[in-house]
Enzyme design. Structure first.
Site, PDB file in Angstrom:
ATOM      1  N   GLY A   1       0.786  -1.233   0.000  1.00 29.19           N
ATOM      2  CA  GLY A   1       0.000   0.000   0.000  1.00 29.19           C
ATOM      3  C   GLY A   1       0.814   1.277   0.000  1.00 29.19           C
ATOM      4  O   GLY A   1       0.334   2.311   0.473  1.00 29.19           O
TER       5      GLY A   1
ATOM      6  N   HIS B   1       0.287   0.668 -13.496  1.00 28.53           N
ATOM      7  CA  HIS B   1       1.073  -0.526 -13.815  1.00 28.53           C
ATOM      8  C   HIS B   1       2.533  -0.092 -13.941  1.00 28.53           C
ATOM      9  O   HIS B   1       2.828   0.868 -14.661  1.00 28.53           O
ATOM     10  CB  HIS B   1       0.574  -1.140 -15.128  1.00 28.53           C
ATOM     11  CG  HIS B   1       1.232  -2.441 -15.442  1.00 28.53           C
ATOM     12  ND1 HIS B   1       0.832  -3.624 -14.861  1.00 28.53           N
ATOM     13  CD2 HIS B   1       2.287  -2.738 -16.231  1.00 28.53           C
ATOM     14  CE1 HIS B   1       1.609  -4.605 -15.299  1.00 28.53           C
ATOM     15  NE2 HIS B   1       2.505  -4.092 -16.132  1.00 28.53           N
TER      16      HIS B   1
END
Ligand code: GRF
Length: 189
Positions: free
Chosen positions: A11, A103
């Site tokens: 995270g 990504h």
């Protein structure tokens, strides 16, 4: 604009988003959705006083349940940050053009099923390319195939390990993802 961050792992991008939008006039991180009770993102959410909804496998398969959670927090935009599950068609239909992903490579290269985490940077290393980077894109029902919104490049040096590449890209992710989300979120309505 109320954002839900979907995350499965450490995270660090989620934390960068939470910090960037703390006190923002128009964009708020209102929720973290997580499928992994051991994920580091939970501690980041707690530190930033953002509610977390843990969604297990059965919950994630239940459209009414997931859409109910998102409605409860009045979510306008979904931001994926290291979320490893495929986004189902019903969620894409419920949030058309309102699901973003990051990504850590220059899509369409090094994308698709199995291309996640260090697999990506190892494949970049092995390929001999001299540049990599990141892609922020809209999400459709195939991994890493939605329309790209933003890309930024960095060099790959001969002496780099896959970890060196990962660290260089991740630093750029933290710098650019919040800004691109902000630009996209504030263009809506
Ligand atoms: C990032 O590299 C992101 O691009 C990818 O998954 C990774 C998540 O890292 N989709 P973190 O959990 O934000 O640290």
């Amino acid at each position: 604009m109320q954002i839900a961050i979907f995350a499965s792992g450490s995270g660090s991008n989620a934390a960068a988003l939470m910090q960037y939008f703390a006190g923002h006039a128009r964009v708020r991180v209102g929720l973290v959705v997580c499928n992994n009770p051991g994920a580091g993102v939970i501690a980041h959410a707690e530190a930033n006083m953002i509610p977390v909804e843990l969604v297990n496998k059965a919950g994630y398969a239940d459209a009414d349940y997931v859409l109910g959670v998102l409605a409860k927090y009045k979510i306008d935009l979904i931001v994926l940050a290291g979320f490893l599950k495929l986004i189902p068609e019903w969620l894409i239909d419920a949030y058309p053009g309102r699901i973003l992903n990051i990504h850590p490579a220059l899509l369409p290269k090094f994308g698709g099923k199995g291309m996640y985490g260090m697999h990506i940077h190892e494949a970049v290393r092995a390929s001999g390319v001299t540049e990599t980077g990141l892609t922020i894109h809209l999400v459709n029902s195939e991994y890493d195939k939605g329309a790209p919104l933003f890309q930024v490049k960095c060099s790959v040096y001969e002496s780099d390990t896959a970890s060196d590449i990962a660290a260089r890209v991740l630093k750029m992710e933290h710098r650019f993802y919040p800004k691109v989300v902000e630009a996209y979120a504030t263009m809506q309505h």
